[in-house]
Design a protein around this motif. Structure first.
Motif, PDB file in Angstrom:
ATOM      1  N   ALA A  18       0.913  -1.207  -0.009  1.00  0.00           N
ATOM      2  CA  ALA A  18       0.076   0.098  -0.031  1.00  0.00           C
ATOM      3  C   ALA A  18       0.882   1.167  -0.044  1.00  0.00           C
ATOM      4  N   VAL A  19       1.821   1.215   0.707  1.00  0.00           N
ATOM      5  CA  VAL A  19       2.602   2.555   0.994  1.00  0.00           C
ATOM      6  C   VAL A  19       3.599   2.540  -0.214  1.00  0.00           C
ATOM      7  N   MET A  20       3.873   1.731  -0.972  1.00  0.00           N
ATOM      8  CA  MET A  20       5.046   1.734  -1.970  1.00  0.00           C
ATOM      9  C   MET A  20       4.214   2.218  -3.243  1.00  0.00           C
ATOM     10  N   SER A  21       2.931   1.622  -3.227  1.00  0.00           N
ATOM     11  CA  SER A  21       2.127   2.234  -4.304  1.00  0.00           C
ATOM     12  C   SER A  21       1.876   3.751  -4.313  1.00  0.00           C
ATOM     13  N   PHE A  22       1.453   4.155  -3.126  1.00  0.00           N
ATOM     14  CA  PHE A  22       1.376   5.454  -3.004  1.00  0.00           C
ATOM     15  C   PHE A  22       2.528   6.135  -3.322  1.00  0.00           C
ATOM     16  N   ILE A  23       3.865   5.851  -2.917  1.00  0.00           N
ATOM     17  CA  ILE A  23       4.931   6.573  -3.258  1.00  0.00           C
ATOM     18  C   ILE A  23       5.255   6.502  -4.745  1.00  0.00           C
ATOM     19  N   LEU A  24       4.997   5.339  -5.403  1.00  0.00           N
ATOM     20  CA  LEU A  24       5.205   5.385  -6.869  1.00  0.00           C
ATOM     21  C   LEU A  24       4.207   6.473  -7.623  1.00  0.00           C
ATOM     22  N   PHE A  42      14.287   0.814  -7.243  1.00  0.00           N
ATOM     23  CA  PHE A  42      14.849   1.495  -6.180  1.00  0.00           C
ATOM     24  C   PHE A  42      13.863   0.773  -4.933  1.00  0.00           C
ATOM     25  N   ILE A  43      12.500   0.836  -5.230  1.00  0.00           N
ATOM     26  CA  ILE A  43      11.913   0.346  -4.306  1.00  0.00           C
ATOM     27  C   ILE A  43      12.061  -1.211  -4.006  1.00  0.00           C
ATOM     28  N   SER A  44      12.059  -1.712  -5.235  1.00  0.00           N
ATOM     29  CA  SER A  44      12.283  -3.312  -5.060  1.00  0.00           C
ATOM     30  C   SER A  44      13.467  -3.782  -4.208  1.00  0.00           C
ATOM     31  N   ILE A  45      14.604  -2.883  -4.588  1.00  0.00           N
ATOM     32  CA  ILE A  45      15.939  -3.317  -3.713  1.00  0.00           C
ATOM     33  C   ILE A  45      15.587  -2.964  -2.185  1.00  0.00           C
ATOM     34  N   PHE A  70       4.266  -9.400  -3.871  1.00  0.00           N
ATOM     35  CA  PHE A  70       2.995  -9.104  -4.132  1.00  0.00           C
ATOM     36  C   PHE A  70       3.367  -7.396  -4.332  1.00  0.00           C
ATOM     37  N   THR A  71       4.268  -6.563  -3.601  1.00  0.00           N
ATOM     38  CA  THR A  71       4.487  -5.184  -3.903  1.00  0.00           C
ATOM     39  C   THR A  71       4.933  -4.975  -5.120  1.00  0.00           C
ATOM     40  N   ILE A  72       6.105  -6.005  -5.578  1.00  0.00           N
ATOM     41  CA  ILE A  72       6.528  -5.785  -6.897  1.00  0.00           C
ATOM     42  C   ILE A  72       5.512  -6.077  -7.818  1.00  0.00           C
ATOM     43  N   LEU A  73       4.452  -6.972  -7.897  1.00  0.00           N
ATOM     44  CA  LEU A  73       3.601  -7.306  -8.855  1.00  0.00           C
ATOM     45  C   LEU A  73       2.599  -6.144  -8.922  1.00  0.00           C
ATOM     46  N   LEU A  74       2.443  -5.618  -7.814  1.00  0.00           N
ATOM     47  CA  LEU A  74       1.281  -4.378  -7.807  1.00  0.00           C
ATOM     48  C   LEU A  74       1.896  -3.126  -8.273  1.00  0.00           C
ATOM     49  N   LEU A  75       3.195  -2.914  -8.251  1.00  0.00           N
ATOM     50  CA  LEU A  75       3.704  -1.869  -8.808  1.00  0.00           C
ATOM     51  C   LEU A  75       4.085  -1.978 -10.345  1.00  0.00           C
TER      52      LEU A  75
END
Length: 748
Positions: A18-24, A42-45, A70-75
């Protein structure tokens, strides 16, 4: 700290995506689409490091790895969605208006109670396009349409306080819109679209029927309970803005929570959790459909349903963000998203402690009502970081009043659904809603007229932040966040006090705004908390001037000067006068359209602690007689600290020579060029004496007079003056400090 972060993420695996999607999404919006893939890497690392750390700390716990995947797939999904929907697509950019027939798919339909509809269209060529039409003529949802008209780019605002429509549409992914002459030439709806459209029209009819039953209160009712402001007139809208209560005219999370309180009373009687959840979801969707599925309502619906299902409220918020990302990632970059989630986080963090501190009220009201009051207070705390943005004025009275009116609105939302349902038995059940709506309206109008409120400038914005910081320290439950805030509190306090001191000593002394009113003049001077409005453009520009006044928190200017009675100078003043925002007018002659005109002559002064505004022309013994209007234009010279600015109206060569002959013209820093740059003003002799470093020309695009003239421009260039005009720059602002000044243009 990393260890604590790992434990938090391990307990709440949905928080990371959720947080990483917002940042992207915020990065893509602020920095451009091409930066998105780099951000993903960058976020993935970063996420991988945290996930591996979690896995190494807790052997056998794979939630961190699952969260990473899941985060990477969502991004990646977000980036794919943006590309496939034509958002931020640099390959399909229209740079000029396009006329003709274009084919689209109808993506969404928003019907307003005023009888108009906003239609969102989509094609691979243009991406999302906005088309406005009447409800009776609109195409059905999901239909294929052909539209004949002019496709144009929305204009950027050119003045402070002017609604940034282009930015508003851009955040929705809409880059283009159709002008009013557009119409549908062919429409092919499908069965699903026609069915959904029929349901939407039924609810539209139901909304209209309910609102009309409130008779004289229908405008406020439509806005407060259905989020439809199309019936609100500009005068009432301004009252809510000046009372810092404009957020009440949109169905937000606070309203939605009020609607749901009635539902929770009913659900408490149901023991079966599955049945309770189904009923809750159905009622949430019913409320959303009734209010037209606006962005704020959609957010509130997602948050409410996810919080209802989740034992952990933070995980519930995270799940709601993920659902919004999947449905439409653009929801994450809208201002309402930040406000809504700030409110809900405030409720999570502060409501329990507020409730405990209000338990002394238990002898008067029920515990459930105390919880409601705590939630309302928490909502106001969550809004604090955005007060500077949504509140044009600041004052202790307004802060207290905002809380009172928000509480009344919350209570009105709680009883709205039961009262409307019971009103089909008897109209008398609508009386409580009418009383509350009328009370809110009266209070808002009274408070909006109060003079003891200040413009929320940079100092007062710091005050907002300081108040928010203190409230957080006081109300946050014990934990890591509170301990961190206590550590940084002394540094924050010292920093804010330093900024206060710096603003007071080195801040802006005088602000002059040359408002972009097209072919006309309008200048707002802000000096030591007082406001002086010089001219107002044509009548149609009155709304623009009013918007600038609203932006600076000015209900009515302290002084209004009309240089002369040409329409392009006093028309906007007439507009403000008709709306009760102008009282006494100073001019060089009378105009019997106004009841209170006072003559101003050479030598008259307005004296302020940090500036003096002096009239140097004309010399008129009476306001009556035969004379050319331009000849008796009021010429004012403002001296603030050691800087001089000259406002010249429309004076011609002859009056310029008269000023030189009488010895009242002196060297100035900034010149407002006379008569919009006419060839018959701003002579070489005049410029040799005035010697302006900068010259401002207030002029409209494509005007029929040929202003500014080549002759005037060449004379200014020969005099070594730098030229700035409102035509290309929009409003031009001059900030005068103790020892210097700064010129900025709104568009650039």
């Amino acid at each position: 700290m990393l260890l604590r972060l790992v434990f938090v993420l391990e307990k709440r695996p949905l928080l990371m995506p959720a947080v990483m999607s917002f940042i992207l999404m915020m990065t893509v919006y602020l920095c451009g689409f091409l930066l998105g893939p780099l951000i993903i890497v960058f976020i993935s690392i970063l996420v991988l490091i945290i996930s591996l750390e979690a896995y190494s700390l807790r052997k056998g716990q794979r939630k961190g790895i699952y969260s990473f995947v899941f985060t990477i797939l969502l991004l990646c999904y977000v980036m794919f969605w943006l590309v496939s929907n034509g958002i931020y697509n640099v390959n399909n950019v229209i740079t000029q208006d396009i006329k003709g027939i274009n084919e689209y798919k109808v993506i969404s339909v928003k019907d307003k109670l005023s009888g108009s509809s906003d239609i969102t269209l989509y094609s691979k060529k243009t991406g999302y396009v906005l088309y406005k039409c009447d409800v009776e003529e609109r195409p059905a949802l999901n239909s294929d349409v052909k539209i004949l008209g002019t496709l144009t780019i929305p204009e950027d605002p050119s003045n402070p306080g002017q609604f940034d429509y282009a930015r508003y549409l851009h955040k929705k992914g809409i880059s283009y819109l159709y002008k009013n002459d557009a119409h549908v030439v062919e429409s092919n709806p499908d069965f699903i679209g026609k069915t959904i459209d029929s349901i939407n029209l039924h609810f539209y009819s139901l909304r209209s029927n309910i609102v009309n039953r409130f008779s004289e209160y229908k405008e406020i009712t439509a806005a407060m309970f259905f989020g439809d402001t199309s019936l609100i007139d500009s005068e009432l809208s301004d009252s809510f803005k000046f009372a810092n209560c404009y957020h009440l005219l949109a169905v937000s999370g606070t309203h939605f929570a009020g609607f749901l309180i009635t539902i929770t009373y009913l659900l408490d009687k149901i023991k079966n959790k599955r049945n309770k959840a189904v009923i809750y979801i159905v009622l949430c969707f019913f409320i959303c459909t009734m209010t037209g599925w606006t962005e704020s309502v959609t957010r509130a619906c997602f948050i409410s349903i996810c919080s209802f299902y989740s034992k952990d409220k933070l995980s519930g918020l995270s799940l709601s963000v993920i659902l919004m990302v999947i449905s439409n990632p653009l929801l994450l970059i809208q201002d309402g998203f930040l406000m809504s989630y700030s409110i809900f986080l405030s409720i999570i963090l502060c409501s329990r402690k507020i409730s405990s501190r209000l338990m002394f009220l238990g002898r008067f009201i029920s515990e459930k009502r105390i919880g409601t009051i705590a939630m309302v207070v928490s909502c106001q705390i969550g809004m604090m970081p955005f007060w500077y943005k949504i509140n044009p004025r600041l004052g202790l009275t307004l802060i207290i009043f905002q809380f009172i009116v928000s509480t009344l609105a919350q209570f009105a939302c709680e009883i709205f659904i039961p009262c409307v349902v019971l009103s089909y038995v008897s109209d008398s059940f609508l009386l409580p809603i009418k009383i509350l709506v009328n009370l809110i309206t009266i209070l808002v109008k009274k408070v909006s007229e109060m003079p003891f409120a200040l413009y929320a400038g940079s100092i007062l914005k710091l005050g907002y932040f300081l108040l928010f910081f203190v409230v957080l320290l006081f109300l946050l439950p014990s934990g890591v966040l509170k301990r961190v805030l206590r550590i940084v509190a002394p540094y924050v306090l010292v920093g804010i006090i330093s900024l206060f001191f710096g603003e007071a000593v080195f801040g802006v002394r005088t602000k002059i705004v040359f408002i972009d009113v097209g072919q006309g003049d309008s200048i707002l001077c802000l000096i030591d908390g007082k406001s002086v409005l010089i001219d107002g453009g044509v009548y149609e520009s009155g709304g623009i001037v009013e918007g600038v006044l609203n932006y600076y928190g000015i209900k009515g200017p302290d002084y209004v000067i009309v240089t002369h009675w040409d329409e392009d100078h006093y028309g906007g003043i007439r507009y403000l006068y008709e709306r009760g925002r102008v009282n006494t007018i100073y001019s060089s002659s009378y105009n019997y359209e106004f009841n209170s005109v006072q003559l101003i002559n050479r030598g008259d002064k307005l004296v302020f602690p940090d500036g003096v505004l002096t009239c140097i022309s004309p010399v008129v013994s009476s306001g009556e007689g035969s004379f050319d209007s331009n000849d008796i234009s009021v010429v004012m010279e403002l001296q603030s600290n050691d800087k001089k600015i000259l406002f010249t109206g429309d004076i011609p060569f002859e009056i310029e020579d008269k000023l030189i002959e009488d010895g009242v013209l002196s060297d100035v820093d900034i010149l407002k060029v006379a008569h919009h740059g006419s060839r018959y003003s701003t002579s070489s002799n005049f410029l040799n004496i005035a010697k302006p470093e900068y010259s401002v020309i207030s002029v409209g695009k494509y005007n029929s007079y040929g202003h500014p003239s080549i002759e005037a421009i060449n004379r200014l260039k020969r005099a070594g003056s730098q030229i700035i005009d409102t035509r290309d720059n929009g409003a031009i602002t001059i900030d005068i400090y103790k020892d210097s000044y700064k010129i900025t243009s709104y568009k650039k």
